[in-house]
Design an enzyme around this catalytic site. Structure first.
Site, PDB file in Angstrom:
ATOM      1  N   GLU C 225       0.310  -1.051   0.265  1.00 25.24           N
ATOM      2  CA  GLU C 225      -0.310  -0.401   0.168  1.00 25.24           C
ATOM      3  C   GLU C 225       0.833   1.265   0.278  1.00 25.24           C
ATOM      4  OE1 GLU C 225      -0.791  -2.381   1.822  1.00 25.24           O
ATOM      5  OE2 GLU C 225      -2.369  -2.854  -0.036  1.00 25.24           O
ATOM      6  N   ASN C 309      -0.889  -7.905  -3.233  1.00 24.51           N
ATOM      7  CA  ASN C 309      -1.002  -6.385  -4.513  1.00 24.51           C
ATOM      8  C   ASN C 309      -0.173  -5.743  -5.234  1.00 24.51           C
ATOM      9  OD1 ASN C 309      -1.345  -5.444  -1.585  1.00 24.51           O
ATOM     10  ND2 ASN C 309      -1.784  -3.173  -3.663  1.00 24.51           N
ATOM     11  N   ASP C 351      -7.242  -5.591  -4.489  1.00 21.58           N
ATOM     12  CA  ASP C 351      -6.270  -5.994  -3.627  1.00 21.58           C
ATOM     13  C   ASP C 351      -6.407  -7.327  -2.683  1.00 21.58           C
ATOM     14  OD1 ASP C 351      -6.813  -5.268  -0.220  1.00 21.58           O
ATOM     15  OD2 ASP C 351      -4.427  -4.677  -1.764  1.00 21.58           O
TER      16      ASP C 351
END
Lengths: 176, 333, 625
Positions: C225, C309, C351
């Site tokens: 992220e 991801n 994700d």
């Protein structure tokens, strides 16, 4: 309409216009940074708050703080302020970072931009002029900030949390 | 015929820019060709009709005068009535014909976008243009800003969108206006037979600097386009030394890197124009200033003075630091 | 007298309308403490013994009643052969001792037990304790407090968790949030070596539990992220020196793709796909962090792990398939060279990190036993992949999925649902499963006695809208705003008993809250798991019937384990300490006034604050003497 009535409307109209002046001034010259009242000038200015809203997403503040609810970082729309809620405190936090993981943005944004962000952050808990807030954006996080009194009533879920909120709001004010 | 009409307007209005790089009068795109033909058709049909109507009007006024003076001849009434009916019928047929011609022109233009040779995405920001070229191989997608370069002779489909407010892309020489609406994707098809340099502009009020949001459009021969494209994909080397290296260090260490992207450097900001090959661009700040070292220095020193309200802040740099950054950016060919 | 009929008819109609309205409201907005029955919903029969999946032939789950690895054994079974506690007597379990970490963040790890000592790791600041099990109350034998950077807390996406340590050859290996891998002497707690594998200034952290295999400590970074380029590193267990490092994106030489690489599917064959399936330079900040579980097959010398991801979450900023993110790798543990790869989620839109555990099972087929990798993937599909070739044999949904219509087994690609594709400037609604997936990191267990995989997982859907995001090193790189809510049925969690051979659910238990604890299966035919409001439960491994439950001081997101103590009794241990991504509203004191908080999770968990508190207490249970 009688003459006295009409005459008394003039100062009223003038006052209304003047009230809007400070809120809508767009100063592109950076002169505001040297003003001793820059805190109030930024936090009462709709254009500055709206720039702050844009920078909040651009500088990835929303990535950690979401749109005020928190996440990696603490919530910004509630009454708890770890390091102070005044404009100078918030701008300092943004520029210099804090020990718990808040990164320092000095060198990544200009001071002007940091103050705009500070104005926006404070607006998330409605600490700025209500009439200077941006309109509700058309996005999944479109939540209007509630004034603190209403939020406190709605959100206090345990007596401990309620007491904590009352305590912190006593220390903070809603000043510039 | 068209040229004559344009010359007439020029004579009347005195606009000398009609032959220039930002002129809808002498269109060069595929759309212009079709619409130009339609324009000619309308001109050939409606001018005679106009002249005819004027003649009839004059005759009718004379006839009215004659009647007032008592010189009317009743047997002419029937003739006039027949003429009127014929005229009405002919008008209807002509209108119908023009509508059909318009419809076919519109369909031809709409179909022309099928099977494009090149797909480009233009994203309108406040107040600059982001341009992304699509390619089946993701690694060959080119991103640039404030310039649109397309190959001549090929069908280019430009899809348009905007993340903030409504803009409109208008390349007068090549196509009509097409809005960039947030939340939607619209498109415009360009098919330009000959190379040339043109200037496009934002045509929908989008904020403080709407007027200073131009887009240089360059149509190049296919070979030149391929050369430009491959050069655009290449990563510029990190400068070895001198003012360019000082500029590189400043650019990547200061506020610049938070917003701008230069491939091959740690500066990967995505919210401001990509500057990877800035040195090859013709203008600064989307058509506001020509791309020279002096103009760039002026821009960086105080963007708000050049384009008040622009989202680029005044980054604190000393004149020497600024000169180094300018040297670095101009070296990114 | 006027007729009363019109008025009374009107009153009856009105009452009916009010009743109907109330019924509609009640079903659309279930009461905060919506109760879902503990009774399992049964879909089919258990597999017959000859049709059961088996644990990989070489696997020896936790011999001697010890527990040296979070997943039990390198085949990831989380199965214990201890059977003193069984379906008949589990209801008599009583707490024997507790241990407080003094921390109030998410406690995801489980303790390890080797000989007479229990080893406990904590969330940041990642302390390690050794508890002496021979003495009553299990006092602390030693404590290790690593020197780590406080600012690491600012770049950890999903609470400052740690998923535990691993024990091998007298040493304990674990990771710290700020990117260190530390080896401790298990007897004394002294630091043997320390290695730095991640830089928090780039947004990198480490939360995973390292695997020990063939003298190598395998460590994967976190930061998908934060625009981090993910990598899995192998450190020499004796010295801590880096042996190899395999990145998840970039040129083949960085990804350790060489002549041994034989991917099964066409789209994975080619040169430098880790560069060409990205926009130029996108792979440098592309994610693919392997922050989850690694399994190991000692016969094939292969490790199996999934990559996270791709970054940013907004897919429009990274055109292409984005190799080698959101997929599962098989690598030679000695050299790190890749053997095969399968991409669960090419050009991932939701994700769907692919970091979930890889169970190494042998399943019966017409041609005999076949060695497979069984993976309950984040996308909601239960994958059965051939362990040697990487071919997907089946992928059936164990959760409700509408984001993908299925998996095309010929090409291996998931069949996407174009209606659920997130777009910039628009909100795509009702995407299922939501970003935490059908199941997130919390590991399943497998019982060779029933042939079932026990999955504690989610039933969540989300609305998602994308915006172009900026990249600034050390800050999040997302571009997505999401809002999650319960999936079909209103229950946010599900406990599923899955037959991996038949590819179907045998029974399931619907839970109000998402299930984020690991599951534990024992030879006593009891399965343990915990809920986010603090109920620690024991269910029958065959039928799912609730046998025992007890309420703990905080919600449970940890991994239960069982061991044989020095006195020969069987003990069960679990951490109570809610947090993680799902419990962030409690552990981070987040504000539900913003529905996009914690990437939308808080919107689905607003009631958690009323149902549990933050905490950090280890409970150990046993049968009374």
């Amino acid at each position: 309409m009688s003459l006295p009535c009409r005459v008394s409307l003039l100062p009223l109209a003038a006052l209304t216009l003047l009230a809007a002046c400070g809120r809508e001034t767009r100063d592109f010259s950076n002169r505001m940074m040297d003003s001793p009242h820059r805190g109030a000038k930024f936090s009462g200015n709709a254009w500055r708050i709206s720039n702050g809203a844009r920078l909040f997403v651009w500088m990835n503040c929303a990535g950690c703080h979401s749109h005020g609810g928190g996440g990696i970082g603490p919530p910004l729309m509630d009454a708890k302020w770890r390091y102070g809620s005044s404009m100078a405190d918030v701008a300092y936090t943004i520029l210099n970072g804090r020990p718990g993981g808040m990164p320092a943005f000095r060198g990544k944004i200009t001071e002007d931009q940091a103050w705009e962000l500070a104005a926006y952050v404070r607006s998330m808990s409605a600490r700025t002029r209500r009439d200077a807030l941006s309109g509700r954006a058309d996005e999944p996080a479109n939540v209007e900030p509630l004034p603190l009194e209403k939020r406190r009533r709605a959100r206090a879920v345990t007596p401990e949390q309620d007491a904590a909120q009352k305590e912190s709001s006593k220390i903070e004010g809603t000043g510039p | 015929m068209r040229r004559g009409a344009v010359l007439l307007v020029m004579a009347l209005g005195g606009c000398s820019a009609l032959y220039g790089p930002q002129s809808s009068a002498m269109g060069q795109g595929m759309e212009s060709a079709h619409i130009g033909n339609l324009f000619d058709l309308f001109l050939w049909v409606t001018v005679p009709i106009y002249l005819g109507v004027m003649v009839f009007l004059a005759l009718a006024m004379r006839r009215r005068q004659a009647r007032v003076q008592g010189a009317a001849r009743p047997e002419q009434e029937a003739g006039w009535r027949l003429g009127l009916v014929l005229f009405a019928v002919t008008s209807a047929l002509i209108l119908f014909g023009l509508s059909v011609a318009t419809w076919f022109t519109d369909r031809t233009i709409a179909r022309a976008g099928a099977g494009p040779a090149l797909s480009v995405e233009v994203i309108g920001h406040q107040w600059w243009w982001e341009v992304r070229y699509h390619d089946p191989v993701a690694g060959r997608e080119l991103r640039t800003a404030n310039e649109l370069v397309i190959p001549a002779g090929a069908t280019v489909k430009v899809s348009l969108s905007s993340p903030d407010v409504i803009h409109s892309l208008w390349i007068p020489n090549l196509a009509g206006k097409q809005d960039l609406i947030p939340g939607r994707t619209s498109d415009v098809v360009l098919k330009v037979p000959k190379p040339g340099e043109f200037r496009a502009q934002c045509a929908e009020f989008c904020g403080l600097q709407h007027a200073q949001m131009a887009l240089p459009v360059s149509v190049r021969a296919p070979g030149d386009f391929a050369k430009w494209y491959n050069a655009g994909l290449a990563t510029p080397p990190v400068p070895g030394g001198g003012p360019e290296f000082a500029g590189y260090s400043l650019f990547t260490g200061r506020q610049c890197a938070s917003c701008h992207n230069i491939a091959g450097t740690p500066a990967s900001g995505q919210v401001a124009p990509d500057l990877t090959h800035f040195g090859s661009r013709t203008t600064i700040a989307s058509g506001v200033l020509p791309n020279t070292a002096a103009s760039l220095d002026r821009w960086i020193a105080d963007p708000q003075r050049v384009k008040p309200g622009t989202q680029m802040p005044q980054v604190p740099l000393s004149p020497e630091e600024r000169a180094a950054v300018v040297a670095y950016l101009e070296s990114l060919k | 007298m006027k007729s009363i009929w019109p008025v009374s008819v009107l009153m009856i109609l009105l009452a009916a309308l009010v009743g109907l309205g109330a019924a509609v409201l009640a079903t659309t907005y279930p009461a905060p403490h919506a109760t879902f029955s503990d009774r399992p919903v049964v879909y089919g029969a258990l597999p017959a013994p000859q049709d059961r999946a088996r644990l990989a032939s070489w696997a020896q789950p936790s011999p001697d009643g010890q527990w040296t690895w979070q997943l039990g054994d390198s085949a990831a079974s989380r199965f214990s052969p201890l059977d003193d506690i069984n379906a008949r007597n589990v209801a008599q379990l009583k707490p024997v001792f507790t241990f407080e970490t003094g921390l109030k963040r998410g406690h995801e790890a489980g303790p390890l037990v080797v000989g007479d000592t229990m080893y406990v790791t904590t969330p940041y600041p990642n302390d390690v304790y050794a508890l002496d099990l021979t003495r009553p109350g299990a006092p602390v034998k030693w404590k290790y407090h690593p020197q780590s950077q406080k600012a690491a807390q600012g770049v950890a996406c999903c609470d400052v968790v740690n998923r535990g340590a691993v024990y091998g050859a007298g040493r304990l290996y674990f990771n710290t949030l700020d990117g260190q891998t530390i080896a401790l002497d298990a007897a004394t707690g002294h630091e043997v070596w320390k290695a730095k594998l991640a830089e928090i200034s780039k947004g990198e952290t480490i939360t995973m539990a390292p695997l020990l295999a063939e003298g190598r400590v395998l460590v994967g970074t976190s930061g998908g992220e934060m625009g981090v380029r993910g990598s899995l590193a192998a450190l020499d267990a004796a010295s801590g020196k880096l042996v190899w490092r395999a990145y998840s994106t970039g040129p083949d030489k960085d990804v350790l793709i060489g002549p041994e690489f034989r991917p099964f599917y066409k789209q994975d064959q080619g040169k430098d796909l880790g560069v060409s399936t990205w926009n130029p330079e996108g792979w440098k900040i592309g994610g693919g962090n392997p922050w989850g579980w690694v399994s190991y097959d000692p016969e094939l010398h292969l490790i199996f792990y999934g990559t996270g991801n791709p970054g940013p979450w907004n897919p429009d900023q990274r055109p292409g398939d984005n190799k080698w993110t959101a997929g599962v790798f098989a690598r030679d543990v000695r050299t790190g060279q890749a053997r095969w790869f399968y991409q669960t989620s090419p050009h991932d839109l939701f994700d769907y990190d692919d970091i979930n555990e890889s169970l190494l099972l042998d399943i019966p087929t017409r041609q005999g036993l076949r060695k497979v990798v069984a993976r309950p993937a984040r996308s909601g599909f239960f994958q059965i992949i051939d362990r040697m070739s990487g071919q997907v044999l089946s992928a059936k949904p164990f959760a409700y999925i509408n984001s993908m219509k299925g998996v095309d087994l010929t090409s291996g690609r998931p069949i996407m649902n174009p209606d659920k594709e997130p777009k910039e400037g628009r909100t795509t609604r009702n995407i299922c499963p939501a970003a935490p997936g059908g199941k997130d990191w919390n590991p399943v267990s497998f019982s060779p006695r029933t042939g079932l995989v026990y999955i504690a997982h989610n039933n969540l859907c989300m609305d998602e809208g994308d915006v172009d995001t900026n990249y600034i090193a050390g800050t999040p790189y997302l571009g997505t705003e999401a809002r999650m809510y319960p999936g079909p049925g209103g229950n946010r969690g599900v406990f599923t008993a899955w037959d991996p051979v038949a590819g179907r659910k045998v029974w399931e238990i619907r839970e109000d809250l998402p299930l984020w604890s690991g599951t534990l299966a024992t030879a006593g035919d009891v399965v343990f798991y915990g809920t986010m409001d603090g109920w620690f439960k024991a269910i029958d491994a065959r039928t799912g019937r609730l046998l025992w439950r007890t309420k703990l001081v905080s919600g449970i997101i940890g991994m239960p384990m069982t061991y044989k103590g020095p006195d020969g009794r069987q003990y069960v241990a679990i951490f109570a300490g809610v947090g993680g991504w799902s419990g962030a509203i409690v552990s981070g004191a987040l504000d539900p006034g913003d529905p996009t908080t914690a990437l939308g999770f808080v919107n689905a968990m607003k009631d958690l604050v009323k149902r549990t508190d933050a905490g950090g207490r280890l409970y150990v249970f046993a049968l009374p003497r």
